[in-house]
Design a protein around this motif. Structure first.
Motif, short mmCIF file in Angstrom:
data_model
loop_
_atom_site.label_atom_id
_atom_site.label_comp_id
_atom_site.label_asym_id
_atom_site.label_seq_id
_atom_site.Cartn_x
_atom_site.Cartn_y
_atom_site.Cartn_z
N GLN A 152 26.63 -29.56 -2.15
CA GLN A 152 27.37 -28.64 -3.00
C GLN A 152 26.99 -28.84 -4.46
O GLN A 152 26.75 -27.86 -5.19
N ALA A 153 26.90 -30.10 -4.88
CA ALA A 153 26.57 -30.39 -6.28
C ALA A 153 25.17 -29.90 -6.63
O ALA A 153 24.93 -29.41 -7.75
N ARG A 154 24.23 -30.01 -5.70
CA ARG A 154 22.86 -29.55 -5.97
C ARG A 154 22.83 -28.03 -6.14
O ARG A 154 22.09 -27.52 -6.98
N TYR A 155 23.61 -27.32 -5.35
CA TYR A 155 23.69 -25.87 -5.54
C TYR A 155 24.27 -25.53 -6.91
O TYR A 155 23.78 -24.64 -7.61
N GLU A 156 25.30 -26.24 -7.29
CA GLU A 156 25.97 -25.94 -8.56
C GLU A 156 25.09 -26.28 -9.76
O GLU A 156 25.34 -25.80 -10.87
N ALA A 157 24.07 -27.11 -9.53
CA ALA A 157 23.16 -27.51 -10.61
C ALA A 157 21.94 -26.59 -10.73
O ALA A 157 21.10 -26.82 -11.60
N ILE A 158 21.81 -25.57 -9.89
CA ILE A 158 20.67 -24.65 -9.99
C ILE A 158 20.69 -24.00 -11.38
O ILE A 158 21.70 -23.41 -11.78
N PRO A 159 19.60 -24.12 -12.14
CA PRO A 159 19.60 -23.66 -13.54
C PRO A 159 19.96 -22.19 -13.72
O PRO A 159 20.57 -21.82 -14.73
N SER A 160 19.58 -21.33 -12.79
CA SER A 160 19.83 -19.90 -12.97
C SER A 160 21.29 -19.51 -12.75
O SER A 160 21.67 -18.36 -12.96
N LEU A 161 22.11 -20.47 -12.31
CA LEU A 161 23.55 -20.24 -12.10
C LEU A 161 23.83 -19.02 -11.21
O LEU A 161 24.55 -18.09 -11.60
N PRO A 162 23.29 -19.01 -10.00
CA PRO A 162 23.58 -17.89 -9.10
C PRO A 162 25.04 -17.91 -8.66
O PRO A 162 25.70 -18.95 -8.72
N THR A 163 25.53 -16.78 -8.23
CA THR A 163 26.85 -16.75 -7.59
C THR A 163 26.71 -17.44 -6.24
O THR A 163 25.76 -17.20 -5.50
N LEU A 164 27.67 -18.31 -5.91
CA LEU A 164 27.56 -19.16 -4.72
C LEU A 164 28.55 -18.73 -3.64
O LEU A 164 29.74 -18.53 -3.92
N SER A 171 35.22 -26.52 -5.56
CA SER A 171 34.84 -25.89 -6.83
C SER A 171 35.20 -24.41 -6.89
O SER A 171 35.06 -23.68 -5.91
N SER A 172 35.61 -23.98 -8.07
CA SER A 172 35.89 -22.56 -8.29
C SER A 172 34.61 -21.74 -8.34
O SER A 172 34.66 -20.51 -8.39
N ARG A 173 33.47 -22.41 -8.36
CA ARG A 173 32.19 -21.69 -8.35
C ARG A 173 31.94 -20.98 -7.03
O ARG A 173 31.13 -20.07 -6.95
N TRP A 174 32.63 -21.40 -5.98
CA TRP A 174 32.29 -20.93 -4.64
C TRP A 174 33.20 -19.80 -4.17
O TRP A 174 34.40 -19.77 -4.45
N HIS A 175 32.60 -18.89 -3.40
CA HIS A 175 33.31 -17.82 -2.70
C HIS A 175 33.05 -18.00 -1.21
O HIS A 175 32.11 -18.68 -0.80
N PHE A 176 33.89 -17.36 -0.40
CA PHE A 176 33.79 -17.58 1.05
C PHE A 176 33.59 -16.27 1.79
O PHE A 176 34.21 -15.25 1.47
N PHE A 177 32.69 -16.30 2.78
CA PHE A 177 32.52 -15.23 3.74
C PHE A 177 32.86 -15.75 5.13
O PHE A 177 32.31 -16.77 5.56
N SER A 178 33.73 -15.09 5.83
CA SER A 178 33.83 -15.30 7.28
C SER A 178 32.56 -14.72 7.89
O SER A 178 32.20 -13.57 7.60
#
Length: 375
Positions: free
Chosen positions: A86-98, A114-121
């Motif tokens: 999770q931390a490695r995703y959040e550190a991606i420089p381009s800051l994609p929506t996760l 983290s509030s950075r993340w959204h969820f899909f069923s």
């Protein structure tokens, strides 16, 4: 308690394909190649490309890119997204929506972090192509969504109240990866109750297990009582293990002091770390558990070898005749356990009657029982 053949069955057809996370990601990419328009409602833009395992995006399962926006979708089924991943995703420089895409029960993983993340069923995500203009995408999505929805309902059922029509026993779960999803939710529910908890699999067999701990009086997470439930390989049942579980102090190696402290506490609770004593306690405190637990033979094994020498020297320091490595299978006190710091009794849980809620309550209540009986 029933004694049936192995509860695990192989998926068939589309279910077999979807049981592999990489196949699910491949399917989503294929659907996207046929028709990218459903992503507009899902992520707010129509991607120019949907790529798999992109190195610059932490080898993301799916990387969605357009001229001005990017999104990452991490697909999980039987496995857990670790804190490191999770931390490695959040550190991606381009800051994609996760986005995390998983079975519905795993939504708690995002809610807790983290509030950075959204969820899909996954069922909702893939069903977005059921109205596609592309016939092949529409048909594939309908079949896949049907399987995923069935899995979601099974998991929801084992967490339902027993009075609900949706209620299902744990024996309903016929694939190990579904058990792993359930144990993650149980562990989260235990943490919500203030317990230390972990969900994982057994070494070797990959069977789902969930563990809970509570510190002994005046101690921290390295000196605890433990209650765990692990799935069985050949029966629609689980195994409750409960007792003492210690670890070395922070930044210290295992030594005689911690080995002796763990064993002495277990020895002082000889009568309590036993199925009959736990059964009697539960009968008084939680009568509803009466038909869920059973043990037809002693809940603890006979001692083998000289455990005192193991306490003093550890397994490495007490080799057997001929230089053979010593271990718990060759030298053991009259407790079940792993290594030198765990001392447990065992009982069986009838998964044809027990739900995930029952398992959560049972672990919690067993920890309360052990803590209340501490000398």
């Amino acid at each position: 308690m029933s004694n049936h053949a192995a509860p695990w069955i192989s998926n068939r057809g589309v279910g077999r394909l979807l049981a592999q996370e990489t196949n699910v990601s491949d399917l989503i990419q294929f659907l996207s190649d046929r028709d990218r328009s459903p992503w507009s409602e899902l992520v707010g833009f129509v991607p120019d490309d949907v790529a798999r395992e992109v190195q610059k995006a932490n080898h993301a399962d799916l990387l969605l890119t357009s001229e001005s926006r990017t999104a990452v979708v991490e697909v999980k089924l039987g496995h857990l997204m670790s804190a490191d991943q999770q931390a490695r995703y959040e550190a991606i420089p381009s800051l994609p929506t996760l986005y995390l895409a998983a079975l519905s029960s795993d939504q708690v993983r995002v809610e807790a972090d983290s509030s950075r993340w959204h969820f899909f069923s996954l069922s909702d995500l893939i069903s977005s192509w059921e109205s596609s203009d592309d016939e092949l995408a529409r048909l594939l999505a309908a079949e896949a969504a049907k399987v995923l929805t069935t899995w979601d309902r099974m998991i929801s059922g084992v967490f339902s109240d027993q009075s609900s029509e949706a209620w299902k026993p744990l024996s309903t779960l016929k694939q190990k990866f579904l058990g792993r999803v359930v144990t993650r939710r149980i562990a989260k529910d235990l943490r919500d109750r203030g317990r230390l908890a972990y969900a994982g699999v057994t070494s070797g067999g990959g069977l789902p297990l969930v563990q809970g701990w509570t510190p002994v009086r005046g101690e921290g997470s390295d000196r605890t009582f433990m209650a765990e439930v692990r799935w069985r390989e050949t029966k629609p049942s689980g195994e409750l293990r409960f007792g003492v579980d210690f670890a070395p102090r922070p930044e210290r190696d295992e030594d005689e002091e911690v080995r002796r402290a763990a064993y002495q506490l277990a020895r002082s609770m000889d009568a309590e770390i036993d199925y009959v004593s736990l059964r009697d306690y539960l009968a008084a405190e939680r009568p509803g558990f009466a038909g869920l637990l059973r043990r037809d033979k002693p809940s603890r094994p006979r001692a083998r070898g000289d455990w005192e020498q193991v306490i003093v020297h550890g397994f490495v320091g007490t080799p057997l005749t001929g230089g053979k490595r010593n271990n718990r299978q060759r030298t053991s006190p009259d407790f079940f356990g792993d290594g030198t710091l765990r001392f447990q009794a065992i009982a069986e849980i009838d998964f044809e009657r027990a739900s995930a809620r029952n398992v959560t309550d049972l672990i919690d209540c067993t920890l309360e029982y052990l803590a209340s009986r501490q000398p």
